[in-house]
Scaffold this active site. Structure first.
Site, PDB file in Angstrom:
ATOM      1  CB  SER A 267      -0.858   0.011   1.273  1.00 55.23           C
ATOM      2  OG  SER A 267      -0.043   0.394   2.395  1.00 55.23           O
ATOM      3  CG  ASP A 268       1.582   5.844  -0.975  1.00 49.81           C
ATOM      4  OD1 ASP A 268       1.528   6.590  -1.959  1.00 49.81           O
ATOM      5  OD2 ASP A 268       2.484   5.929  -0.114  1.00 49.81           O
TER       6      ASP A 268
END
Ligand code: GLC
Length: 740
Positions: A267-268
């Site tokens: 994920s970011d």
């Protein structure tokens, strides 16, 4: 006792056998631990993280670049946890590490995959010395909006160019052998569509029809996967109502089922928990469920996975078999990286940072990234032999940090050579160089030093203005709604122009700027983006003709911000403007009829053309293209067409030219762009030299996703161009006919 082998002998089992063996030993908590990446910056990372690593609750750390601390974190993971699985150590190595290359948008202006690959290779080896084994690059978001601060990190507006250059970055970071010292795992980001944020405002909503998603935004990611990238990062952004970090269509259907990707997705930063802020979920547990169900293998920061996944599995909401698949993706990359055999970093095994090769690579990259936008009256190159005095003016002439650009956590400004320093090195012994900074920063509104600037300009043979944006004005969360030169720079230009001497502008920025308010007041413009450590010597060499500019724009420059989005590969519309459409709003007769000036797609106060087009870039040489031809007028599916033209350097100096190949599919079952880049070649020509530029076009190169999302090449008529920019008019045609 560490179960995971950490012997120096390469394990003889296959990767999948090793993955299966490890999975078979892992508890659920240890599996979820591999899916958990945590911030590890600062001097006390060991104290903060030791217990979690010992418990097997951390699979990766980021932002630690002290090699001693990294080695100790690895040792804790290997010797003090039950399974001894080493850590992935992530860092944003975006355009260099200690030696800083031009920002990616600047590197894209080189149109030189080999150079871009070399830049990434240098960056990987410098970062690997500190224990970094995973970079969050290349950023291959396609964007047509220079208001967006992250355009600086991108490779521009075109999917074909970004595909080629993004793949080269992957190859540079990962090397020929991912397990070799100095190779680090690459990460294609941000998956996907982040460059379409509304109004260029970072993190804003995106709405992209699937057809556009497939024909434009997904293409560079498919190319990066074909180039062997082992990780992807999801975007923060909401895509058509389903944020990328919770988007199973992207992460499972496209990435896994259609493309067969077998690396892992991270994920970011905290974008898993942000799903609740988007309003897709109610809370962190629901966000963890949504992200893991969508296919996010590892969570960057946030802690939703480590806190909630075990219970979600125990409650039967998440199948442990799915967790096993996702952990396998992570273990597979760790094994491919050779992390079990070589988890520790010995800096002496890699060359010193900022070495001659690194600096030379940075120099070559800067030389090939600076675009000559304008050069009236042959203002450039300057002749050191004929000059007696030069005025150097502006906030960017001697700004060793600002010239590095955004995303340079680890850049060493001690290595920077500024334009002022470089100009002094080249001509200082026999030319009088006067310098006035005139503005403390690019945003300064104080003009009390403008008199001094105007004075040295008037007293010198030429005034060189160093203008632009400081580094902080582009990059993440740094979008601008007004993309003129900041501060009082336009007034500074006016004052220097009024001094009556030739004026050359060198502009450093993280984005295209709207330059209409100064364009007529300067004789020449070198657009240097943020050129990195060796920006100074490169700009000086170009100013004095030691090398000719050869870069081409990877992104369109609008006349004014109201034209955005404006890009070369636009659709024709049903009412396209014609060249005579360009008018000036002041010329409109107040009594003009409603239908005057045509009913077509243009702006009354801007026309419909950009200030500078995609692919534009001038040279000190002159290049002429003639005799465009194709090997056939008709081809069938599966055929390859040869397209060629003569290119002559009719100038007086040797120089590089980037010849470009564009195609238009005149009719499709979805409308097609008026031009699409399908090839380019950087060629060196001596004065008077003529070469034949040749390209090959296979019918597969003309494929596009149709309205049924099928990748098709349709029969019909095509136009094809070769030239030095997307505005080239050297055109011919060919047809694809149905096979008999
Ligand atoms: C940031 C960025 C991403 C970066 C990550 C780690 O918010 O969006 O590109 O790699 O966090 O720094």
């Amino acid at each position: 006792m560490a179960i995971a082998t950490n012997n120096k002998q390469a394990d003889q089992r296959t990767i999948e056998q090793r993955v299966e063996y490890l999975l078979g030993q892992m508890t659920l908590a240890e599996k979820v631990g591999q899916m958990n990446q945590v911030e590890s910056g600062g001097d006390h990372a060991i104290d903060h993280l030791r217990h979690a690593i010992q418990a097997g609750h951390i699979g990766s750390v980021l932002n630690q670049v002290d090699v001693e601390i990294v080695n100790e974190l690895q040792r804790v993971a290997i010797d003090e946890s039950r399974l001894g699985i080493p850590l992935l150590v992530g860092r944003d190595v975006i355009h260099g590490f200690k030696t800083v290359m031009p920002i990616p948008l600047g590197q894209a202006a080189s149109w030189d995959p080999d150079l871009v690959r070399d830049c990434a290779r240098v960056a990987a080896r410098e970062a690997a010395r500190t224990g970094v084994n995973w970079t969050f690059a290349p950023m291959i978001d396609i964007t047509r909006d220079p208001r967006w601060g992250r355009i600086a990190e991108s490779l521009g507006e075109d999917a074909y160019l970004a595909s080629e250059l993004g793949s080269a970055m992957v190859e540079g970071f990962q090397g020929d052998d991912l397990g070799s010292i100095g190779s680090i795992v690459a990460c294609a980001k941000h998956f996907v569509g982040y460059g379409e944020v509304e109004s260029g405002r970072d993190y804003a909503t995106t709405n992209i029809p699937e057809n556009e998603l497939r024909n434009v935004h997904l293409r560079p990611f498919k190319a990066a996967i074909d180039a062997g990238v082992h990780t992807l990062m999801t975007s923060f952004s909401d895509l058509d109502g389903v944020p990328a970090t919770g988007n199973g269509f992207l992460l499972r259907q496209v990435l896994r089922e259609e493309w067969g990707f077998d690396g892992f997705v991270v994920s970011d930063w905290d974008s898993v928990r942000q799903l609740a802020i988007h309003g897709l979920t109610e809370n962190d547990a629901a966000s963890a469920l949504a992200a893991v169900t969508a296919g996010v293998d590892m969570e960057m920061a946030g802690g939703a996975y480590i806190h909630h996944l075990p219970r979600l599995v125990q409650e039967g909401l998440v199948d442990e078999a799915m967790i096993d698949e996702m952990v396998a993706n992570i273990l597979r990359v760790k094994i491919r990286l050779g992390l079990f055999e070589n988890p520790y970093t010995n800096p002496s095994e890699l060359p010193a940072v900022g070495n001659e090769h690194a600096l030379d690579t940075a120099m070559q990259a800067a030389l090939r990234s600076v675009v000559l936008l304008k050069n009236d009256h042959h203002a450039l190159p300057l002749s050191a032999e004929r000059l007696t005095s030069v005025a150097v003016i502006g906030p960017m002439a001697d700004a060793p940090y600002e010239q590095l650009g955004t995303w340079v956590f680890d850049g060493d400004t001690q290595l920077s050579v500024t334009p002022l320093q470089a100009i002094r090195d080249i001509i200082g012994s026999n030319v009088d160089i006067r310098y006035v900074r005139a503005m403390e920063t690019s945003r300064s509104r104080r003009n009390d030093a403008f008199d001094a600037a105007a004075e040295i300009a008037g007293d010198s043979d030429v005034a060189i203005l160093f203008l632009g944006e400081e580094s902080i004005l582009s990059g993440e969360a740094h979008s601008r709604a007004d993309i003129n030169l900041p501060g009082d720079q336009a007034e500074l230009v006016r004052r220097v122009r009024a001094a009556g001497k030739p004026v050359v502008a060198v502009i450093m920025a993280g984005r295209p700027l709207t330059l209409s308010n100064i364009i007529d007041q300067v004789d020449a413009i070198l657009f240097a983006w943020h050129p990195g450590t060796m920006g100074g010597p490169a700009i000086a060499d170009l100013l004095f003709g030691i090398e000719s500019p050869s870069a081409k724009l990877p992104v369109t420059f609008p006349r004014m911000v109201g034209q955005i989005p404006i890009y070369y590969s636009q659709k024709n519309t049903g009412k396209p403007p014609s060249p005579d459409t360009i008018i000036h709003i002041d010329d409109i007769d107040p009594k003009a009829s409603q239908t005057s000036h045509g009913l077509t797609a243009f702006h009354l106060d801007a026309g419909y053309t950009p200030l500078f087009a995609f692919g534009h870039g001038l040279s000190y040489a002159r290049f002429e293209y003639r005799h465009l031809s194709t090997s056939a007028a008709e081809i069938r599916h599966g055929d390859t067409l040869q397209v060629s033209a003569e290119l002559t350097n009719t100038g007086k100096v040797p120089a590089d030219e980037v010849a470009q190949l564009y195609v238009r599919d005149l009719v499709g079952n979805v409308t097609r762009p008026v031009k699409e880049l399908k090839g380019y070649k950087r060629l060196r020509l001596d004065p008077g030299q003529t070469v034949v530029v040749e390209f090959e076009l296979h019918t597969d190169d003309l494929a596009f996703y149709d309205r049924h999302m099928q990748l098709v090449t349709e029969p019909g008529e095509f136009h094809v161009w070769i030239g030095g920019s997307s505005e080239t008019e050297l055109r011919t045609a060919f047809c694809i006919v149905d096979s008999d």
